[in-house]
Motif scaffolding. Structure first.
Motif, PDB file in Angstrom:
ATOM      1  N   SER A 122       0.837  -1.197   0.000  1.00 50.39           N
ATOM      2  CA  SER A 122       0.000   0.000   0.000  1.00 50.39           C
ATOM      3  C   SER A 122       0.871   1.247   0.000  1.00 50.39           C
ATOM      4  N   LEU A 123       0.506   2.198  -0.834  1.00 54.52           N
ATOM      5  CA  LEU A 123       1.160   3.499  -0.868  1.00 54.52           C
ATOM      6  C   LEU A 123       0.148   4.544  -0.424  1.00 54.52           C
ATOM      7  N   TYR A 124       0.345   5.072   0.757  1.00 54.55           N
ATOM      8  CA  TYR A 124      -0.496   6.160   1.255  1.00 54.55           C
ATOM      9  C   TYR A 124       0.137   7.471   0.790  1.00 54.55           C
ATOM     10  N   VAL A 125      -0.662   8.334   0.162  1.00 52.69           N
ATOM     11  CA  VAL A 125      -0.114   9.549  -0.455  1.00 52.69           C
ATOM     12  C   VAL A 125      -0.838  10.773   0.089  1.00 52.69           C
ATOM     13  N   GLY A 126      -0.062  11.687   0.652  1.00 54.25           N
ATOM     14  CA  GLY A 126      -0.643  12.895   1.210  1.00 54.25           C
ATOM     15  C   GLY A 126      -1.191  13.823   0.140  1.00 54.25           C
ATOM     16  N   GLN A 127      -2.395  14.304   0.373  1.00 52.39           N
ATOM     17  CA  GLN A 127      -2.999  15.311  -0.502  1.00 52.39           C
ATOM     18  C   GLN A 127      -2.558  16.674   0.044  1.00 52.39           C
ATOM     19  N   SER A 128      -1.415  17.121  -0.429  1.00 50.80           N
ATOM     20  CA  SER A 128      -0.765  18.297   0.148  1.00 50.80           C
ATOM     21  C   SER A 128      -0.623  19.396  -0.893  1.00 50.80           C
ATOM     22  N   ALA A 129      -0.037  20.511  -0.487  1.00 55.63           N
ATOM     23  CA  ALA A 129       0.246  21.586  -1.436  1.00 55.63           C
ATOM     24  C   ALA A 129       1.316  21.186  -2.435  1.00 55.63           C
ATOM     25  N   ARG A 130       2.107  20.149  -2.137  1.00 55.16           N
ATOM     26  CA  ARG A 130       3.187  19.716  -3.011  1.00 55.16           C
ATOM     27  C   ARG A 130       2.789  18.549  -3.929  1.00 55.16           C
ATOM     28  N   SER A 131       1.741  17.821  -3.583  1.00 52.89           N
ATOM     29  CA  SER A 131       1.340  16.642  -4.363  1.00 52.89           C
ATOM     30  C   SER A 131      -0.125  16.790  -4.778  1.00 52.89           C
ATOM     31  N   ASN A 132      -0.352  16.942  -6.083  1.00 53.93           N
ATOM     32  CA  ASN A 132      -1.711  17.206  -6.545  1.00 53.93           C
ATOM     33  C   ASN A 132      -2.393  15.941  -7.061  1.00 53.93           C
ATOM     34  N   ALA A 133      -3.670  16.075  -7.417  1.00 52.48           N
ATOM     35  CA  ALA A 133      -4.456  14.911  -7.840  1.00 52.48           C
ATOM     36  C   ALA A 133      -3.881  14.270  -9.091  1.00 52.48           C
ATOM     37  N   ALA A 134      -3.366  15.076 -10.011  1.00 53.07           N
ATOM     38  CA  ALA A 134      -2.782  14.520 -11.236  1.00 53.07           C
ATOM     39  C   ALA A 134      -1.541  13.705 -10.927  1.00 53.07           C
ATOM     40  N   GLY A 135      -0.710  14.180 -10.002  1.00 50.73           N
ATOM     41  CA  GLY A 135       0.488  13.444  -9.629  1.00 50.73           C
ATOM     42  C   GLY A 135       0.153  12.131  -8.951  1.00 50.73           C
ATOM     43  N   ILE A 136      -0.851  12.152  -8.080  1.00 51.98           N
ATOM     44  CA  ILE A 136      -1.266  10.925  -7.396  1.00 51.98           C
ATOM     45  C   ILE A 136      -1.832   9.927  -8.401  1.00 51.98           C
ATOM     46  N   ALA A 137      -2.618  10.421  -9.364  1.00 53.85           N
ATOM     47  CA  ALA A 137      -3.174   9.533 -10.385  1.00 53.85           C
ATOM     48  C   ALA A 137      -2.073   8.914 -11.240  1.00 53.85           C
ATOM     49  N   GLN A 138      -1.059   9.711 -11.602  1.00 54.10           N
ATOM     50  CA  GLN A 138       0.057   9.167 -12.392  1.00 54.10           C
ATOM     51  C   GLN A 138       0.830   8.119 -11.594  1.00 54.10           C
ATOM     52  N   LEU A 139       1.028   8.369 -10.299  1.00 59.05           N
ATOM     53  CA  LEU A 139       1.703   7.366  -9.469  1.00 59.05           C
ATOM     54  C   LEU A 139       0.919   6.063  -9.471  1.00 59.05           C
ATOM     55  N   ARG A 140      -0.390   6.151  -9.300  1.00 60.51           N
ATOM     56  CA  ARG A 140      -1.224   4.945  -9.315  1.00 60.51           C
ATOM     57  C   ARG A 140      -1.057   4.195 -10.628  1.00 60.51           C
ATOM     58  N   ASP A 141      -1.039   4.915 -11.729  1.00 62.09           N
ATOM     59  CA  ASP A 141      -0.906   4.288 -13.045  1.00 62.09           C
ATOM     60  C   ASP A 141       0.439   3.576 -13.200  1.00 62.09           C
TER      61      ASP A 141
END
Length: 256
Positions: A122-141
């Motif tokens: 499991s990769l828990y990813v902070g929804q922060s000012a530095r990590s946006n929804a597009a970046g999290i989606a790309q990581l998932r992909d």
């Protein structure tokens, strides 16, 4: 064998990016000495330390964790949320390419490695000012084929997810409940930081023990009371740059 990639302290550290820590004078000579002590702590816990030379034009470059997410099968090169830090990625990528296949995040995605907490698959990813929804989606992909699940986690009042929660044992997390909802980590044993030690949730677990800042003795006692072996280090000057013990290294397991 664990490999810990580190980078020496930049002479320009005082010009670092800051979000939640007030700017104050940083003694770079002391910071460099503390960083060497940190490297020795990594070695004492079984890491082979790879020390990259300082990037004096890049104040935050000592915080190598933010430029990559390293898994057993692949390394994901991030696109840091602070534009001033994006030039840090290429030199670390050259080193990681010797150990892992590389994949990269792209605009408009942003992601800091300090926002990614790996626990098992499991990769828990902070929804922060530095990590946006597009970046999290790309990581998932980019990690889906390897069987990792990505779980976005809201945070508040801190820079990165790992400012608020880190792993300190196989089944145990250290949590600052003021900055992240502990319910996001149901199923784990959770140790809360001492209420008087606001920044105490960042610890670096290396399997045989935990590297931990010396300035949080009450939370350290909680860890030790839970049976966790702690190696304490003085990182007070690095903390002035909004740094902590996880962000000063990229730790990976050496694989054939």
């Amino acid at each position: 064998m664990l490999i810990a990639i580190t980078r020496d302290v930049s002479s320009s550290l005082g010009g670092c990016e800051l979000s939640y820590v007030p700017r104050g004078a940083i003694d770079v000579t002391t910071a460099a000495a503390q960083h060497r002590g940190y490297q020795k702590a990594l070695e004492s816990l079984g890491c082979r330390v790879m020390a990259l030379p300082a990037e004096d034009a890049l104040p935050d470059a000592v915080f190598v964790e933010d430029v990559a997410v390293v898994l057993d099968e692949v390394a994901i090169l991030t696109r840091p949320g602070a534009e001033s830090r994006r030039a840090e990625v290429s030199s670390v990528a050259e080193v990681l390419a010797r150990h892992r296949p590389l994949r990269a995040l792209e605009a408009p995605g942003t992601l800091d490695g300090g926002d990614v907490l790996r626990v098992g698959r499991s990769l828990y990813v902070g929804q922060s000012a530095r990590s946006n929804a597009a970046g999290i989606a790309q990581l998932r992909d980019r990690v889906a084929e390897f069987g990792y699940e990505v779980h976005p986690v809201p945070i508040r009042g801190c820079l990165h997810l790992k400012s608020a929660v880190t792993q300190v044992a196989e089944d145990t997390l250290l949590v600052q409940p003021a900055w992240v909802d502990p319910a996001a980590f149901a199923g784990f044993r959770r140790i809360e930081v001492d209420p008087g030690e606001e920044h105490a949730a960042n610890a670096l677990w290396l399997g045989s023990g935990v590297v931990y800042p010396a300035c949080f003795p009450r939370t350290q006692r909680r860890l030790e009371d839970a049976g966790i072996a702690v190696t304490s280090v003085d990182v007070s000057e690095l903390q002035k740059a909004e740094g902590a013990v996880t962000c000063c290294s990229l730790v990976l397991r050496e694989v054939p």
